[in-house]
Design a protein around this motif. Structure first.
Motif, PDB file in Angstrom:
ATOM      1  N   ALA A 195       0.835  -1.189   0.000  1.00  0.00           N
ATOM      2  CA  ALA A 195       0.000   0.000   0.000  1.00  0.00           C
ATOM      3  C   ALA A 195       0.877   1.249   0.000  1.00  0.00           C
ATOM      4  CB  ALA A 195      -0.924   0.003   1.211  1.00  0.00           C
ATOM      5  N   GLU A 196       0.499   2.205  -0.812  1.00  0.00           N
ATOM      6  CA  GLU A 196       1.327   3.404  -0.991  1.00  0.00           C
ATOM      7  C   GLU A 196       1.578   4.142   0.321  1.00  0.00           C
ATOM      8  OE1 GLU A 196       1.325   7.621  -3.499  1.00  0.00           O
ATOM      9  OE2 GLU A 196      -0.089   6.027  -4.025  1.00  0.00           O
ATOM     10  N   SER A 197       0.547   4.328   1.116  1.00  0.00           N
ATOM     11  CA  SER A 197       0.727   5.090   2.362  1.00  0.00           C
ATOM     12  C   SER A 197       1.693   4.374   3.302  1.00  0.00           C
ATOM     13  CB  SER A 197      -0.619   5.310   3.047  1.00  0.00           C
ATOM     14  OG  SER A 197      -1.216   4.072   3.389  1.00  0.00           O
ATOM     15  N   SER A 198       1.577   3.039   3.397  1.00  0.00           N
ATOM     16  CA  SER A 198       2.471   2.282   4.267  1.00  0.00           C
ATOM     17  C   SER A 198       3.902   2.337   3.768  1.00  0.00           C
ATOM     18  CB  SER A 198       2.006   0.821   4.348  1.00  0.00           C
ATOM     19  OG  SER A 198       0.731   0.724   4.918  1.00  0.00           O
ATOM     20  N   MET A 199       4.088   2.247   2.441  1.00  0.00           N
ATOM     21  CA  MET A 199       5.428   2.295   1.876  1.00  0.00           C
ATOM     22  C   MET A 199       6.076   3.641   2.118  1.00  0.00           C
ATOM     23  SD  MET A 199       7.625   0.439   0.422  1.00  0.00           S
ATOM     24  CE  MET A 199       9.301   0.793  -0.093  1.00  0.00           C
ATOM     25  N   ARG A 200       5.332   4.712   1.909  1.00  0.00           N
ATOM     26  CA  ARG A 200       5.904   6.050   2.122  1.00  0.00           C
ATOM     27  C   ARG A 200       6.289   6.257   3.586  1.00  0.00           C
ATOM     28  NH1 ARG A 200       5.613   9.146  -2.376  1.00  0.00           N
ATOM     29  NH2 ARG A 200       4.003   8.674  -3.925  1.00  0.00           N
ATOM     30  N   GLU A 201       5.442   5.784   4.497  1.00  0.00           N
ATOM     31  CA  GLU A 201       5.751   5.934   5.915  1.00  0.00           C
ATOM     32  C   GLU A 201       6.970   5.101   6.304  1.00  0.00           C
ATOM     33  OE1 GLU A 201       5.730   7.228   9.787  1.00  0.00           O
ATOM     34  OE2 GLU A 201       4.794   8.067   7.989  1.00  0.00           O
ATOM     35  N   SER A 202       7.065   3.880   5.764  1.00  0.00           N
ATOM     36  CA  SER A 202       8.227   3.038   6.035  1.00  0.00           C
ATOM     37  C   SER A 202       9.502   3.700   5.520  1.00  0.00           C
ATOM     38  CB  SER A 202       8.048   1.659   5.380  1.00  0.00           C
ATOM     39  OG  SER A 202       6.961   0.972   5.941  1.00  0.00           O
ATOM     40  N   LEU A 203       9.440   4.248   4.318  1.00  0.00           N
ATOM     41  CA  LEU A 203      10.605   4.935   3.752  1.00  0.00           C
ATOM     42  C   LEU A 203      11.019   6.118   4.611  1.00  0.00           C
ATOM     43  CD1 LEU A 203       9.860   4.928  -0.084  1.00  0.00           C
ATOM     44  CD2 LEU A 203      11.858   3.912   1.022  1.00  0.00           C
ATOM     45  N   ARG A 204      10.052   6.871   5.077  1.00  0.00           N
ATOM     46  CA  ARG A 204      10.380   8.018   5.937  1.00  0.00           C
ATOM     47  C   ARG A 204      11.118   7.553   7.186  1.00  0.00           C
ATOM     48  NH1 ARG A 204       4.733   9.360   4.930  1.00  0.00           N
ATOM     49  NH2 ARG A 204       4.651  10.796   3.131  1.00  0.00           N
ATOM     50  N   ARG A 205      10.617   6.488   7.799  1.00  0.00           N
ATOM     51  CA  ARG A 205      11.254   5.985   9.019  1.00  0.00           C
ATOM     52  C   ARG A 205      12.665   5.472   8.739  1.00  0.00           C
ATOM     53  NH1 ARG A 205       8.080   4.873  13.500  1.00  0.00           N
ATOM     54  NH2 ARG A 205       5.882   5.432  13.277  1.00  0.00           N
ATOM     55  N   SER A 212      19.986   4.751   3.920  1.00  0.00           N
ATOM     56  CA  SER A 212      19.799   5.325   2.588  1.00  0.00           C
ATOM     57  C   SER A 212      19.925   4.275   1.487  1.00  0.00           C
ATOM     58  CB  SER A 212      20.829   6.435   2.339  1.00  0.00           C
ATOM     59  OG  SER A 212      22.144   5.910   2.424  1.00  0.00           O
ATOM     60  N   THR A 213      20.213   3.021   1.866  1.00  0.00           N
ATOM     61  CA  THR A 213      20.458   1.976   0.865  1.00  0.00           C
ATOM     62  C   THR A 213      19.259   1.076   0.636  1.00  0.00           C
ATOM     63  OG1 THR A 213      21.417   0.543   2.567  1.00  0.00           O
ATOM     64  CG2 THR A 213      22.925   1.959   1.340  1.00  0.00           C
ATOM     65  N   THR A 214      18.445   0.812   1.683  1.00  0.00           N
ATOM     66  CA  THR A 214      17.258   0.000   1.490  1.00  0.00           C
ATOM     67  C   THR A 214      16.280   0.750   0.599  1.00  0.00           C
ATOM     68  OG1 THR A 214      17.533  -0.995   3.664  1.00  0.00           O
ATOM     69  CG2 THR A 214      15.381  -1.216   2.644  1.00  0.00           C
ATOM     70  N   PHE A 215      15.783   0.063  -0.433  1.00  0.00           N
ATOM     71  CA  PHE A 215      14.944   0.707  -1.449  1.00  0.00           C
ATOM     72  C   PHE A 215      15.662   1.933  -2.003  1.00  0.00           C
ATOM     73  CE2 PHE A 215      11.847  -1.143   1.649  1.00  0.00           C
ATOM     74  CZ  PHE A 215      11.426  -2.190   0.864  1.00  0.00           C
ATOM     75  N   GLU A 216      16.920   1.708  -2.359  1.00  0.00           N
ATOM     76  CA  GLU A 216      17.778   2.803  -2.820  1.00  0.00           C
ATOM     77  C   GLU A 216      17.151   3.523  -4.010  1.00  0.00           C
ATOM     78  OE1 GLU A 216      22.505   3.532  -3.897  1.00  0.00           O
ATOM     79  OE2 GLU A 216      21.699   1.511  -3.689  1.00  0.00           O
ATOM     80  N   GLY A 217      17.217   4.839  -3.961  1.00  0.00           N
ATOM     81  CA  GLY A 217      16.689   5.653  -5.043  1.00  0.00           C
ATOM     82  C   GLY A 217      15.229   6.026  -4.880  1.00  0.00           C
ATOM     83  N   MET A 218      14.553   5.426  -3.908  1.00  0.00           N
ATOM     84  CA  MET A 218      13.142   5.746  -3.696  1.00  0.00           C
ATOM     85  C   MET A 218      13.008   6.890  -2.707  1.00  0.00           C
ATOM     86  SD  MET A 218      11.282   1.989  -3.652  1.00  0.00           S
ATOM     87  CE  MET A 218       9.724   2.695  -3.134  1.00  0.00           C
ATOM     88  N   ASP A 219      12.277   7.897  -3.095  1.00  0.00           N
ATOM     89  CA  ASP A 219      12.040   9.079  -2.278  1.00  0.00           C
ATOM     90  C   ASP A 219      10.679   8.933  -1.605  1.00  0.00           C
ATOM     91  OD1 ASP A 219      11.469  11.557  -1.220  1.00  0.00           O
ATOM     92  OD2 ASP A 219      11.883  12.680  -3.059  1.00  0.00           O
ATOM     93  N   PRO A 220      10.618   9.076  -0.275  1.00  0.00           N
ATOM     94  CA  PRO A 220       9.324   8.944   0.405  1.00  0.00           C
ATOM     95  C   PRO A 220       8.246   9.878  -0.148  1.00  0.00           C
ATOM     96  CG  PRO A 220      11.101   9.046   2.007  1.00  0.00           C
ATOM     97  CD  PRO A 220      11.720   9.332   0.670  1.00  0.00           C
ATOM     98  N   GLU A 221       8.667  10.984  -0.736  1.00  0.00           N
ATOM     99  CA  GLU A 221       7.707  11.940  -1.272  1.00  0.00           C
ATOM    100  C   GLU A 221       7.636  11.898  -2.796  1.00  0.00           C
ATOM    101  OE1 GLU A 221       6.205  12.952   1.302  1.00  0.00           O
ATOM    102  OE2 GLU A 221       7.822  12.367   2.656  1.00  0.00           O
TER     103      GLU A 221
END
Length: 303
Positions: A195-205, A212-221
């Protein structure tokens, strides 16, 4: 034949470890609730990277022993989740891990050269015919497999999607291959997603924790890859609460493929319900039966 439990779940995955990453909590929950959980793994994962230094000799370009080793890892992971019915499509090693490359878009793609026994090059009908008798034997009401892109483009994930989808249709046809068992129509088919909201929140955390390496290149926003689904298209969310430890232990059992070092898993262990706290699904066949908040919390809802 022994009488089947009232609820039966079938999962079709490409390699050992895919099942735990995508559906570990889901599998543990339904085992605990008395459902029959059947896992079909399509390859041994022979082309995977080896993350354990002392086992690097198992790599496909060395002794090529990784596939056999991963049979044991999968068995250990299933012990952690309580799954007793796990099988390889057509038998262990019938279909070879295709491997993958990354394309210019950053997604997985088919290697420039593939082996003739690779899963990607397998005849679709022949592979489906290895799955049809399993469907007719265990009679699942629910099937879980990948979306048409295999979540991120891996050729074996895409092929698993095609095989599972074709086999489900063939298994339901009364006139198709009577020798493969009585027909069975699977009531609900789901594709795992994030789910997009969960992924963005996980990335922010993760980023806040210095990873900075997990899901490298993905911006929470920023823009999300194909495996991420807008929340309004998510049909079912299974909570990992009560089963998070089993999922994490099953992931650790896949030691050659998953490392539990570094800030990602340190964060996961401390804030596990935020990072691994739910497993989301898109319903692609069947009638949804959402709860008050608009999503299902049970894959068998409405059945």
């Amino acid at each position: 034949m022994t009488e089947l439990p009232d609820r039966r779940l079938l999962l079709v995955h490409a390699h050992p470890d895919d099942e735990t990453i995508n559906n570990g909590a889901t599998m543990a929950r339904y085992v605990a609730e008395g459902a029959l959980v059947t896992l079909i793994t399509c390859t041994l994962g022979e082309e995977g990277e080896v993350l354990v230094p002392e086992l690097e000799h198992l790599a496909s370009d060395q002794t090529d022993g990784l596939g056999k080793h991963r049979i044991g890892e999968l068995a250990a992971a299933m012990d952690e989740l309580g799954v007793t019915d796990h099988r390889f499509l057509g038998g262990p090693g019938k279909y070879r891990d295709t491997g993958m490359i990354y394309n210019d878009e950053g997604n997985a793609a088919v290697p420039l050269e593939t082996r003739p026994d690779s899963f990607w090059d397998a005849d679709l009908l022949a592979a489906a015919n290895d799955l049809v008798p399993v469907i007719r034997e265990v009679k699942p009401q629910v099937l879980i497999t990948y979306d048409e892109f295999g979540n991120y483009g891996h050729p074996d994930h895409i092929k698993a999607h095609r095989v599972a989808t074709y086999a489900a249709a063939l298994a339901a046809a009364r006139s198709y291959r009577e020798d493969l068992g009585e027909p069975w129509d699977i009531a609900k088919i789901y594709w795992p997603t994030m789910a997009e909201s969960s992924m963005r929140e996980s990335l922010r955390r993760l980023r806040e924790a210095g990873d900075s390496t997990t899901f490298e290149g993905m911006d929470p926003e920023g823009p999300m890859p194909p495996m991420i689904t807008p929340d309004h298209l998510v049909d079912c969310v299974i909570s990992a609460e009560g089963f998070l430890d089993r999922k994490m232990n099953a992931m650790k059992a896949h030691a050659t493929q998953i490392t539990v070092d570094g800030p990602f898993f340190a964060l996961s262990n401390n804030n596990g319900l935020e990072i691994w706290g739910s497993e989301s699904y898109r319903l692609v066949k069947g009638t949804p039966a959402p709860g008050p908040d608009g999503v299902e919390t049970d894959l068998f809802a409405g059945l």
